[in-house]
Every structure is written in C-alpha cells, then in structure tokens.
Design an enzyme around this catalytic site. Structure first.
Site, PDB file in Angstrom:
ATOM      1  CB  SER A   1      -8.521   0.747   5.582  1.00  0.00           C
ATOM      2  OG  SER A   1      -9.247   1.918   5.300  1.00  0.00           O
TER       3      SER A   1
ATOM      4  CE  LYS B   1      -3.916   2.062   2.517  1.00  0.00           C
ATOM      5  NZ  LYS B   1      -4.824   1.729   3.622  1.00  0.00           N
TER       6      LYS B   1
ATOM      7  CB  SER C   1      -8.387   3.657   2.526  1.00  0.00           C
ATOM      8  OG  SER C   1      -7.448   2.912   3.643  1.00  0.00           O
TER       9      SER C   1
HETATM   10  N1  GLN Z   1     -13.177   4.102   5.983  1.00  0.00           N
HETATM   11  C1  GLN Z   1     -12.663   4.422   7.302  1.00  0.00           C
HETATM   12  C2  GLN Z   1     -12.231   6.070   7.164  1.00  0.00           C
HETATM   13  O1  GLN Z   1     -12.634   6.738   6.312  1.00  0.00           O
HETATM   14  C3  GLN Z   1     -11.518   3.395   7.649  1.00  0.00           C
HETATM   15  C4  GLN Z   1     -10.310   3.863   6.781  1.00  0.00           C
HETATM   16  C5  GLN Z   1      -9.007   3.201   7.308  1.00  0.00           C
HETATM   17  O2  GLN Z   1      -9.198   2.099   7.923  1.00  0.00           O
HETATM   18  N2  GLN Z   1      -8.043   3.520   6.982  1.00  0.00           N
HETATM   19  O3  GLN Z   1     -11.940   6.408   8.190  1.00  0.00           O
END
Ligand code: GLN
Length: 486
Positions: A174, A75, A150
């Site tokens: 995410s 990532k 994400s």
């Molecule tokens: N979707 C969640 C957010 O927008 C979690 C994101 C994540 O785990 N990095 O914060």
C-alpha cells in the site's frame, strides 16, 4: 536535490517563514485538492499554531530541526490526539483520536507539521483507493485513472505537488503500489523499524508505516525521524537509526549485485512495464551493479498466503469495532446482538466484509490447520528463501506492480484482479523486508511506471543510496512539483 533542503535554505535565510509556508500549502489544498480528492481534512488550527511556534523559536535563535516547517499529509489511519481518524470507514466517521501515534509524534518532535488527513481504501484494504467513504482518489497524471492504494491519497497528494511529503502504511504494497501508479517515491521500512503504536491495525504482523516523497533524499530525511524503538509496540526493534540522509550520494554501485525474479518479468507483466524495468536494469548496470536473473517460484504461493494471513488478522483486529468499544453504534437496535450485527453491517464496506468473512473462515476450528496453519508455514519458507537470496544479492529488483494505473472502475467488480495488483509487493511484507518504489519511466499512454528495489533486513540505507543513484541518472520529471509553492 529534494525540496526539504531547499525549504530549509529559504527558512534559514528568512526568505520564507514557517507560517507563510503552511498557509500557502493550506491555500493550495483548498484550491486544487478537489481535482484529486487526496486530502479529506486539513488540520488548519494545529498546523498554523505549530508553524507560528517554530517561527518564534527560530526568531529566538533556536537551532532549525530537521523537519522545521515541512508540511506532511498523514494517512487517515494514524492517530493524532484530538484529530479525526476514520480509516475512510463509516464505522469510524466522526471518531477522534485519544492519543498520538508514535510515528506521527516523532516527526512532530522533529519539526514536521501534519497538515491534514489523506484519503485511503477503507481500513487500508484495497489497491485502487476506490473503497473509501470519501470517494475515489484520482491519479494526478490522468484523472480517469486510479491512484493505486491503499495509501492512494498520500501518493496523489505528493504527485499533485500539494505537499512535499506524506505518510502511508504498507501491509501488502500500500505504499509502493500507489507510489508506482502516481510516479513518486515510496518506502516501506523493515518490519519493526517504525512503531505501529497508534496506527489502526489491519494485519499487525505485516503493517508498517513509511514515507512518500518526490525525491529520494526527502524520503531519507523523514525516515530518520520515523524510525526508532518504541516500548509501546512489542514488535519494535531496538536498534540504532542510521543517518539515512547523510552520504546518500554514492559515486557508483560497483560491486552491488541485483537479482531479478524471472516470474516478475514474465508475460503476466504489461509489456511497457517490462520494457521500462529492463531499461532500469541497464541503468543500474551502467552505474556499476551486476544483474542476475533467478527463479522465484513462490510468487503465486505468497499471494495466496497473504490472502489467508491478512484476512485472519483482520477478523481479529476488526472485532473491536462492535458499537461498544470503538466507533459508531446503531442505536435503533433492540438487543445487544442486533446492535452489534447492524452496526457492523452498516459500518463496514463490502471489501472489509469480504476480508472479515475470509479471515473468520480460515481461522474456524475445522479449517485452521488446512489454511491458517499452512499459510504460516509457507510464510516461513518465503522468509527463508529471501534470507538465502540475500546471500547472493544486495538487492532484488522487479516492477512494483504488473501494470500501470488502471481506469477507475476497471477492477472494482473483480477482487481477484485487484489482488493481483500486489503480486510483486506482497512477498516482501510476508518476510518483513524493506523495499522502495521509485519512478523509472512512463508507459505509452503517459502513465508512470515504478521500479521496486528490495533490500535485506534493515538495509534501508543501502536501498536509499541505490535509489538515489538511479534517480540522479534517470532525472525523472514529476508532473507537478511542490517547488511552485516556495
Ligand atoms: N492491496 C493489498 C490489500 O488489499 C495491500 C493493502 C495494504 O498494503 N494496506 O490487502
């Protein structure tokens, strides 16, 4: 059986060389990535050089390390010395890591080969991978759907069969939510299990690195290399790493107690998803586990709490991107203040700005106690609640997400709807627990459904065993598999 052991057999028997495998993976990314946009960069020189060195060592009789020759997508928020790391943000476009993150360094030491950067929501904020300067990631199961986020690029890269493994990060879901949307396995370790050193911080008290794979035993294998104490991360836990991949196959789940939160099986969950999870629970029962439903009243509060604590940490963590210390600078500005303002205005996307504004607000002197202070108290209650639940249960099971992957654009102008995508994953981060998502079926349109299993603190091994038993019983068919490359 996962792909890693097959690759090893092929390498050991000299049917496959590490360089040959790396080249075919790079070719495959060049040919197929444009359909999904999962990779945003390929570390060709580094990967080939690492592969050659491994072939050479093997030819000289060296022992095959656990990750020998295995290509891994990383990532775009983990540092690798000399490679670009941008968090899919304009503010870091062109920025090169000055050092290697502990997690990536550890997997490289075990032989795994980072082959490229995977797409993500900007600074890991989002649930659809549509907030990326590199454009959205398409779901390999249906290109008009989002990949989830994400870590959407990491999930899609595995689901598209481009690589057998990727790394992602999970702050509120995410890893698990995109794994669910893309029909792959995703694991978020216990907070403190994997070093965050060299992971660009989003919300430091929640962030955790973990793997994506198509098969549970592949995830278990790389997890062994990822975990471990790191003096460079003050929240790293100093405890021994079990051999997660050994004894993964258990005969039955007899005696295991699975709790199911009523609130995560209610009307707010899409009917196809609810049905599939009910079937998954029956499968767990037929494997010997017992199922019990309980009330988990804190679900809504946990979501609200996360959207106070995470933005608060964002407002602090992202203040370093000011055009002075890190990243790009607007050189046309006339004063320092104007430079900082315009650099941040131009460098950050809307979602990141929204979080910074929210976070700055909840930390401001007049509101600190009312919001941030209170959220910290609720967080403690969430942890206590889980601690009590794990006196009665070995695992907590629910859908990973309330829906399957949605159409691109569907939730882009509705942040609240987007945030609700993580209703089942967020409480787990607040408590720092380990959890997995694995595929358990398809909805009526053929999009994958993910089942989430949460374990007690540091119970990754038990989680992997349960998921592995489920996987063997379920025989979920991936849409694309990596085996074709072999
Ligand atoms: N979707 C969640 C957010 O927008 C979690 C994101 C994540 O785990 N990095 O914060």
């Amino acid at each position: 059986m996962g792909v890693l052991r097959k690759i090893h057999d092929a390498i050991r028997s000299k049917a496959l060389g590490c360089e040959e495998l790396t080249r075919s993976v790079i070719d495959q990314i060049a040919q197929k990535n444009s359909e999904v946009n999962a990779f945003i960069d390929v570390f060709e020189a580094r990967a080939i050089q690492m592969a050659k060195a491994q072939d050479e060592a093997l030819a000289n009789g060296a022992e095959l390390p656990v990750g020998a020759g295995i290509p891994v997508g990383i990532k775009d928020n983990m540092c690798i010395d000399g490679e670009l790391v941008t968090c899919a943000s304009n503010i870091l476009k062109g920025y090169r890591s000055p050092y290697t993150s502990t997690a990536v360094g550890q997997i490289m030491a075990a032989g795994f080969i980072p082959v490229g950067r995977t797409n993500m929501d900007e600074f890991a904020m989002g649930s659809s991978n549509e907030h990326s300067v590199y454009g959205p990631v398409s779901n390999p199961w249906n290109k008009s759907l989002v990949s989830g986020g994400s870590s959407g690029g990491s999930a899609a890269a595995v689901a598209a069969g481009l690589v057998p493994l990727t790394l992602g990060s999970d702050t509120g879901g995410s890893i698990r939510q995109p794994a669910s949307f893309c029909g792959v396995v995703g694991l978020k370790p216990t907070y403190g299990r994997v070093s965050r050193y060299g992971l660009v911080a989003f919300a430091s008290s929640l962030d955790q690195i973990g793997p994506f794979a198509q098969y549970v035993d592949d995830a278990a294998l790389i997890l062994e290399s990822l975990c471990g104490f790191d003096p460079y991360d003050s929240t790293s836990e100093n405890r021994s790493v079990e051999p997660f991949s050994a004894n993964l196959a258990v005969d039955s789940l007899k005696g295991k107690r699975i709790g199911v939160p009523n609130q995560l099986m209610s009307q707010t969950i899409a009917p196809d998803v609810r049905e599939s999870i009910s079937e998954a629970l029956k499968r767990f029962e037929s494997l010997g586990a017992s199922i019990d439903y309980f009330d988990f009243d804190l679900v809504d509060e946990a979501l609200a709490t996360y959207y106070i604590i995470a933005p608060a940490e964002v407002s602090s963590n992202l203040s370093r991107f000011d055009g002075v210390r890190y990243g790009n600078r607007n050189t046309a500005a006339n004063s320092l203040k104007e430079m900082i303002q315009t650099t941040r205005q131009q460098g950050f996307g809307d979602e990141v700005k929204r979080r910074i504004i929210l976070g700055t607000y909840v930390l401001s002197s007049g509101y600190y106690d009312a919001y941030y202070g209170k959220a910290q108290k609720v967080r403690a209650v969430v942890s206590e609640t889980y601690a009590n639940l794990f006196k009665s249960y070995d695992f907590i099971c629910s859908p990973t997400a309330p829906t399957t992957a949605f159409e691109k654009g569907a939730n882009l102008n509705d942040p609240m709807q987007m945030y609700l995508s993580d209703i089942a994953t967020i409480p787990v981060n607040l408590a720092g627990l380990p959890a997995m998502s694995f595929p358990c079926g398809l909805d009526s349109s053929g999009a994958p459904i993910g089942c989430q299993l949460v374990g007690g603190w540091f119970k990754e091994r038990e989680l992997l065993q349960a998921a592995h038993a489920f996987e063997r019983a379920m025989e979920f068919q991936p849409k694309y598999s990596f085996e074709g490359v072999l």
